[in-house]
Design a protein around this motif. Structure first.
Motif, PDB file in Angstrom:
ATOM      1  N   GLU A  25       0.813  -1.208   0.000  1.00 27.86           N
ATOM      2  CA  GLU A  25       0.000   0.000   0.000  1.00 27.86           C
ATOM      3  C   GLU A  25       0.850   1.263   0.000  1.00 27.86           C
ATOM      4  N   THR A  26       2.026   1.203   0.623  1.00 26.57           N
ATOM      5  CA  THR A  26       2.916   2.364   0.685  1.00 26.57           C
ATOM      6  C   THR A  26       3.972   2.331  -0.423  1.00 26.57           C
ATOM      7  N   GLU A  27       3.825   1.378  -1.341  1.00 23.33           N
ATOM      8  CA  GLU A  27       4.718   1.222  -2.496  1.00 23.33           C
ATOM      9  C   GLU A  27       6.180   1.053  -2.079  1.00 23.33           C
ATOM     10  N   GLN A  28       6.403   0.386  -0.965  1.00 26.14           N
ATOM     11  CA  GLN A  28       7.756   0.014  -0.563  1.00 26.14           C
ATOM     12  C   GLN A  28       8.052  -1.362  -1.173  1.00 26.14           C
ATOM     13  N   VAL A  29       8.261  -1.352  -2.470  1.00 26.56           N
ATOM     14  CA  VAL A  29       8.344  -2.605  -3.213  1.00 26.56           C
ATOM     15  C   VAL A  29       9.556  -3.440  -2.818  1.00 26.56           C
ATOM     16  N   GLY A  30      10.654  -2.780  -2.474  1.00 23.10           N
ATOM     17  CA  GLY A  30      11.835  -3.523  -2.063  1.00 23.10           C
ATOM     18  C   GLY A  30      11.593  -4.296  -0.786  1.00 23.10           C
ATOM     19  N   ASN A  31      11.031  -3.615   0.220  1.00 27.92           N
ATOM     20  CA  ASN A  31      10.719  -4.289   1.483  1.00 27.92           C
ATOM     21  C   ASN A  31       9.667  -5.370   1.284  1.00 27.92           C
ATOM     22  N   ARG A  32       8.683  -5.094   0.451  1.00 27.68           N
ATOM     23  CA  ARG A  32       7.636  -6.082   0.198  1.00 27.68           C
ATOM     24  C   ARG A  32       8.245  -7.371  -0.356  1.00 27.68           C
TER      25      ARG A  32
ATOM     26  N   ALA B 198      17.522   0.786 -15.194  1.00 28.64           N
ATOM     27  CA  ALA B 198      16.152   0.673 -15.689  1.00 28.64           C
ATOM     28  C   ALA B 198      15.367   1.965 -15.477  1.00 28.64           C
ATOM     29  N   ASN B 199      15.667   2.695 -14.416  1.00 31.33           N
ATOM     30  CA  ASN B 199      14.904   3.898 -14.079  1.00 31.33           C
ATOM     31  C   ASN B 199      15.473   5.184 -14.658  1.00 31.33           C
TER      32      ASN B 199
ATOM     33  N   GLN C 175       4.040   3.946 -20.200  1.00 28.21           N
ATOM     34  CA  GLN C 175       2.623   3.700 -20.446  1.00 28.21           C
ATOM     35  C   GLN C 175       2.148   2.396 -19.829  1.00 28.21           C
ATOM     36  N   SER C 176       3.036   1.420 -19.770  1.00 30.19           N
ATOM     37  CA  SER C 176       2.662   0.084 -19.285  1.00 30.19           C
ATOM     38  C   SER C 176       2.997  -0.137 -17.821  1.00 30.19           C
ATOM     39  N   HIS C 177       4.070   0.502 -17.367  1.00 27.35           N
ATOM     40  CA  HIS C 177       4.550   0.256 -16.003  1.00 27.35           C
ATOM     41  C   HIS C 177       4.408   1.537 -15.184  1.00 27.35           C
TER      42      HIS C 177
ATOM     43  N   GLN D  12       4.251  -2.698 -10.634  1.00 25.94           N
ATOM     44  CA  GLN D  12       4.421  -3.034 -12.052  1.00 25.94           C
ATOM     45  C   GLN D  12       5.871  -2.859 -12.481  1.00 25.94           C
ATOM     46  N   LYS D  13       6.495  -1.802 -11.990  1.00 24.87           N
ATOM     47  CA  LYS D  13       7.902  -1.560 -12.315  1.00 24.87           C
ATOM     48  C   LYS D  13       8.786  -2.658 -11.734  1.00 24.87           C
TER      49      LYS D  13
END
Length: 423
Positions: free
Chosen positions: A137-144, A277-278, A332-334, A339-340
């Motif tokens: 929910e907090t977009e902490q994708v690394g920790n997730r 990538a970013n 557009q996709s990510h 998604q990223k």
């Protein structure tokens, strides 16, 4: 004799199942109080393990019948003692039955904890699920990703029986978990990460009042023993040059991208794949590459070498529709962080697989990944006598706090001069 075996009846087949749990009261002769009395202890057996807990009552040996395990006739407050004993056993019986009804695993320790604790205890499954949801929910994708990998490892180890409490994780449990990981062939660094993540989850559970500090096992079981240095991943300058100069005419798009990513990472300060990538056009300014590391948020500012510029120009067609410098992400996709992350993870796996094939073709004996470019960048500069602290600044690779201190210590021209040794 105050002992109860908990029995479950299956009405359909009229069969009895005895759960391997027994709850009883024992006269604890091994401890003598100042008044000469011995305490009465609640004894719980579960899966071959015993746990004792005082019920707050003591009786003088003159008034306790050892053979019958009850107060003797004439014992002061005999009826009250018997009532307290019966009530205690009934309480723990009820809790054990509730666990069974809810299909929650438990041990002798967690059964006692659940009755005594005023905390809002959560099972390991509940707490991990909550953590992973919060990170998403907090977009902490690394920790997730880290905690999800830990959760999956724990599920595999326990055969998905994670409806237990953190107090069920004791030193013996941790030793068995370590043995299981080693049997699976996990590397030391992987095992270290799994245990550090589990310890972190335990600490978070304590902070959230979802676990009890009393049963914390990591004061005795030291996770620091896994903190071994990562094996060298660098290859020689000659081997790097083989990859950089390899023929890519009529090669697949994946092969071309693989070589370009490796080369760009090596020539651009050991930049990580997620940072590559970013990258967008905004990260290029007056011939310099400027970006903030995704992992540490450290600001990086280095001069772009000509070959790195050529690689960027090669993907101009991609930027017309995707914003990013390299054809990895698409704006557009990510769109979301998840998604990223999923896209980067997928492409990284493809590139690392292609790097292994390329290394085999070039007779390079190394476990090739994009990370090898990062290590090789550092190793080769070090071999040329470049200040290790300067390399640390460019990488953020050893002590990040020290690296941050060095950020203000070196000028751009010093970094540029150091990188002239790469080719």
């Amino acid at each position: 004799f105050h002992e109860v075996l908990i029995v479950f009846v299956n009405q359909d087949v009229n069969q009895h199942f005895i759960m391997d749990t027994s709850i009883s009261i024992i006269y604890y002769k091994y401890k003598t109080l100042s008044n000469g009395e011995h305490p009465l202890m609640l004894r719980i057996y579960k899966n071959g393990k015993r746990k004792l807990e005082s019920i707050g009552i003591s009786v003088h040996p003159d008034w306790w019948d050892i053979s019958k395990n009850c107060p003797k006739k004439g014992c002061p407050n005999k009826e009250l003692i018997n009532k307290i004993i019966a009530d205690k056993i009934a309480e723990y019986n009820k809790q054990a039955l509730e666990f069974k009804a809810e299909q929650k695993e438990f041990t002798a320790a967690s059964l006692i904890e659940s009755k005594q604790s005023k905390l809002q205890l959560k099972t390991i499954r509940e707490f991990y699920t909550q953590l992973i949801k919060e990170f998403k929910e907090t977009e902490q994708v690394g920790n997730r990703l880290i905690y999800k990998n830990s959760f999956n490892s724990l599920k595999a180890y326990t055969n998905n029986k994670l409806d237990i409490y953190f107090s069920d994780i004791d030193v013996e449990w941790l030793k068995a978990y370590e043995k299981w990981q080693r049997k699976r062939g996990n590397k030391e660094t992987t095992i270290s990460l799994q245990f550090r993540t589990l310890r972190s989850a335990y600490n978070k559970a304590i902070d959230a009042k979802a676990a009890n500090q009393k049963y914390y096992p990591f004061d005795e079981y030291k996770v620091s023993k896994f903190n071994t240095k990562t094996r060298k991943r660098a290859i020689t300058k000659e081997e790097v040059m083989k990859i950089i100069t390899t023929e890519t005419i009529n090669a697949t798009k994946l092969r071309v991208l693989t070589r370009d990513v490796f080369t760009f990472a090596y020539l651009s300060g050991g930049i990580s794949f997620v940072d590559i990538a970013n990258l967008t056009s905004n990260n290029i300014y007056r011939g310099r590459l400027r970006y903030s590391r995704q992992k540490t948020h450290q600001d990086i500012n280095i001069k772009l070498r000509e070959q790195a510029k050529e690689i960027i120009e090669k993907y101009t067609y991609h930027r017309k529709k995707a914003t990013y410098l390299f054809p990895i992400l698409n704006a557009q996709s990510h769109k979301t962080a998840m998604q990223k992350q999923n896209r980067i993870h997928k492409v990284l796996g493809q590139i690392n697989g292609e790097l292994k094939v390329l290394a085999s073709e070039l007779e390079i004996e190394a476990d090739m990944t994009t990370y090898v470019a990062r290590h090789s960048f550092a190793s080769i500069l070090k071999n040329y006598g470049v200040n290790v602290s300067l390399i640390s600044e460019m990488l953020g690779h050893t002590d990040l706090k020290t690296t941050q201190i060095y950020l203000d210590s070196f000028e751009n021209d010093q970094i540029d001069e150091a990188m002239s040794n790469l080719l």
